[in-house]
Design a protein around this motif. Sequence first.
Motif, PDB file in Angstrom:
ATOM      1  N   SER A 253      47.511  19.216  17.964  1.00  0.00           N
ATOM      2  CA  SER A 253      48.418  20.114  18.677  1.00  0.00           C
ATOM      3  C   SER A 253      47.914  20.513  20.060  1.00  0.00           C
ATOM      4  N   VAL A 254      46.578  20.417  20.298  1.00  0.00           N
ATOM      5  CA  VAL A 254      46.035  20.855  21.592  1.00  0.00           C
ATOM      6  C   VAL A 254      45.223  19.722  22.236  1.00  0.00           C
ATOM      7  N   LEU A 255      43.934  19.617  21.913  1.00  0.00           N
ATOM      8  CA  LEU A 255      43.075  18.632  22.576  1.00  0.00           C
ATOM      9  C   LEU A 255      43.202  17.227  21.991  1.00  0.00           C
ATOM     10  N   ASN A 256      43.643  17.148  20.767  1.00  0.00           N
ATOM     11  CA  ASN A 256      43.842  15.847  20.102  1.00  0.00           C
ATOM     12  C   ASN A 256      42.530  15.064  19.950  1.00  0.00           C
ATOM     13  N   TRP A 257      41.444  15.778  19.684  1.00  0.00           N
ATOM     14  CA  TRP A 257      40.142  15.136  19.491  1.00  0.00           C
ATOM     15  C   TRP A 257      39.852  14.846  18.018  1.00  0.00           C
ATOM     16  N   LEU A 258      40.370  15.692  17.157  1.00  0.00           N
ATOM     17  CA  LEU A 258      40.040  15.595  15.741  1.00  0.00           C
ATOM     18  C   LEU A 258      41.255  15.119  14.956  1.00  0.00           C
ATOM     19  N   HIS A 259      41.057  14.074  14.164  1.00  0.00           N
ATOM     20  CA  HIS A 259      42.150  13.483  13.385  1.00  0.00           C
ATOM     21  C   HIS A 259      41.707  13.330  11.922  1.00  0.00           C
ATOM     22  N   PRO A 260      41.871  14.354  11.114  1.00  0.00           N
ATOM     23  CA  PRO A 260      41.425  14.284   9.714  1.00  0.00           C
ATOM     24  C   PRO A 260      42.038  13.126   8.936  1.00  0.00           C
ATOM     25  N   ASP A 261      43.242  12.697   9.330  1.00  0.00           N
ATOM     26  CA  ASP A 261      43.900  11.609   8.609  1.00  0.00           C
ATOM     27  C   ASP A 261      43.135  10.293   8.719  1.00  0.00           C
ATOM     28  N   GLN A 262      42.250  10.174   9.726  1.00  0.00           N
ATOM     29  CA  GLN A 262      41.454   8.963   9.870  1.00  0.00           C
ATOM     30  C   GLN A 262      40.458   8.785   8.729  1.00  0.00           C
ATOM     31  N   LEU A 263      40.160   9.883   8.026  1.00  0.00           N
ATOM     32  CA  LEU A 263      39.234   9.802   6.896  1.00  0.00           C
ATOM     33  C   LEU A 263      39.899   9.198   5.664  1.00  0.00           C
ATOM     34  N   GLY A 264      41.226   9.078   5.684  1.00  0.00           N
ATOM     35  CA  GLY A 264      41.951   8.475   4.564  1.00  0.00           C
ATOM     36  C   GLY A 264      41.764   9.262   3.270  1.00  0.00           C
ATOM     37  N   THR A 265      41.576   8.544   2.158  1.00  0.00           N
ATOM     38  CA  THR A 265      41.373   9.218   0.864  1.00  0.00           C
ATOM     39  C   THR A 265      40.038   9.960   0.826  1.00  0.00           C
ATOM     40  N   GLY A 266      39.142   9.587   1.755  1.00  0.00           N
ATOM     41  CA  GLY A 266      37.860  10.288   1.819  1.00  0.00           C
ATOM     42  C   GLY A 266      38.029  11.763   2.120  1.00  0.00           C
TER      43      GLY A 266
ATOM     44  N   GLU B  99      40.399  13.798   0.917  1.00  0.00           N
ATOM     45  CA  GLU B  99      40.654  14.481  -0.349  1.00  0.00           C
ATOM     46  C   GLU B  99      39.380  14.608  -1.172  1.00  0.00           C
ATOM     47  N   VAL B 100      38.574  13.539  -1.175  1.00  0.00           N
ATOM     48  CA  VAL B 100      37.303  13.565  -1.913  1.00  0.00           C
ATOM     49  C   VAL B 100      36.380  14.623  -1.329  1.00  0.00           C
ATOM     50  N   LEU B 101      36.269  14.644  -0.015  1.00  0.00           N
ATOM     51  CA  LEU B 101      35.402  15.605   0.664  1.00  0.00           C
ATOM     52  C   LEU B 101      35.845  17.030   0.386  1.00  0.00           C
ATOM     53  N   ILE B 102      37.140  17.290   0.475  1.00  0.00           N
ATOM     54  CA  ILE B 102      37.667  18.634   0.226  1.00  0.00           C
ATOM     55  C   ILE B 102      37.383  19.065  -1.209  1.00  0.00           C
ATOM     56  N   ALA B 103      37.593  18.157  -2.163  1.00  0.00           N
ATOM     57  CA  ALA B 103      37.363  18.485  -3.571  1.00  0.00           C
ATOM     58  C   ALA B 103      35.907  18.867  -3.822  1.00  0.00           C
ATOM     59  N   LEU B 104      34.977  18.091  -3.285  1.00  0.00           N
ATOM     60  CA  LEU B 104      33.557  18.370  -3.499  1.00  0.00           C
ATOM     61  C   LEU B 104      33.121  19.655  -2.800  1.00  0.00           C
ATOM     62  N   LEU B 105      33.661  19.910  -1.609  1.00  0.00           N
ATOM     63  CA  LEU B 105      33.316  21.134  -0.880  1.00  0.00           C
ATOM     64  C   LEU B 105      33.861  22.368  -1.595  1.00  0.00           C
ATOM     65  N   VAL B 106      35.084  22.276  -2.102  1.00  0.00           N
ATOM     66  CA  VAL B 106      35.675  23.404  -2.841  1.00  0.00           C
ATOM     67  C   VAL B 106      34.868  23.684  -4.102  1.00  0.00           C
TER      68      VAL B 106
ATOM     69  N   ILE C 254      37.786  23.658   9.356  1.00  0.00           N
ATOM     70  CA  ILE C 254      38.012  22.910  10.590  1.00  0.00           C
ATOM     71  C   ILE C 254      38.941  21.733  10.322  1.00  0.00           C
ATOM     72  N   LEU C 255      38.671  20.973   9.254  1.00  0.00           N
ATOM     73  CA  LEU C 255      39.497  19.813   8.927  1.00  0.00           C
ATOM     74  C   LEU C 255      40.932  20.210   8.584  1.00  0.00           C
ATOM     75  N   LEU C 256      41.074  21.266   7.778  1.00  0.00           N
ATOM     76  CA  LEU C 256      42.421  21.671   7.360  1.00  0.00           C
ATOM     77  C   LEU C 256      43.237  22.213   8.527  1.00  0.00           C
ATOM     78  N   SER C 257      42.603  23.025   9.379  1.00  0.00           N
ATOM     79  CA  SER C 257      43.349  23.594  10.508  1.00  0.00           C
ATOM     80  C   SER C 257      43.615  22.546  11.582  1.00  0.00           C
TER      81      SER C 257
END
Length: 295
Positions: A46-59, A61-68, A284-287
């Motif tokens: 939405s602003v700087l367009n530097w971070l693209h969480p979708d590039q991590l693919g299914t990774g 979801e895995v990362l979020i699950a383990l962090l939670v 950071i990833l979610l926002s």
Amino acid sequence: MDATLATTLQIVITVMAGIGAQVVAEWVQIPAIVFLLLFGVILGSSVLNWLHPDQLGTGLEVLIALLVAVILFEGGFNLQLRELGRVSGSLRNLVTIGTLITILGGGLAAHWLSEFPWSIAFLYAALVVVTGPVVINSLLRHVKVDRQVATILEGEGVLIDPIGAILAVVVLNVVLNGQSNPFNIAGDLILRLGIGGGIGAIGAWLMGVLLRRATFLSEDLKTLVVLAGLWGLFGLAQTIRSEAGLMATVVAGIVLRAFALPEERLLKRFKGQLTTLAVSVLFILLSADLSIAGI
């Protein structure tokens, strides 16, 4: 740019932004979640367009699950059964009657005010049931309240997270499959909570026995044994029933704390640092994935 390098840079930017947000929050004495959300949105599309969480693919979801899982374990580990026992009545009412009130009130409000269909309205209500330990603990660091009130808030924040997640999955299944039998819904919820709670309690008890008797293990290795153990319990519960792993990590933290291990202070410090990193990366990833234009 090489795909591997691009993914690496995404992770590097995420960690740097997350820890940077934590540093700024410490400096200005404002809950870190404010800056985590702000930094994530700025770095996102939405602003700087530097971070693209979708590039991590299914990774992702895995990362979020383990962090939670780490966050909820740490939340459970910080709870003391003795203090919870003093406020057990209020805590029970919050996670049962309070959840029911939120479901009904949120569903009615979403339908009448936002004109959502009934099914989507109650799915929305199931999602907003959760308060979560991250938000509650962040606020409690800056707002001084009575110890019993803090215990109620901490306990509710930790316990409602797996309940809310499981409830959202159950409601989603109802929406998709069209099944509305209240007994089946309640049974599914209780089954997932029971499986997770049972695996978490038994697994944490075994971990506690191991840590007490395995005198050959160094203190640093013991903390890593706990980390491996909590992820193992999470994975086992998830394999048996989806979303049961969240309850397993919460119960495991509570039970392991009850062992009063000699390494408890070291464990709390390690888990606290790991949780800070997990929260930083997670928010950071979610926002960053949030679309301001969509809102």
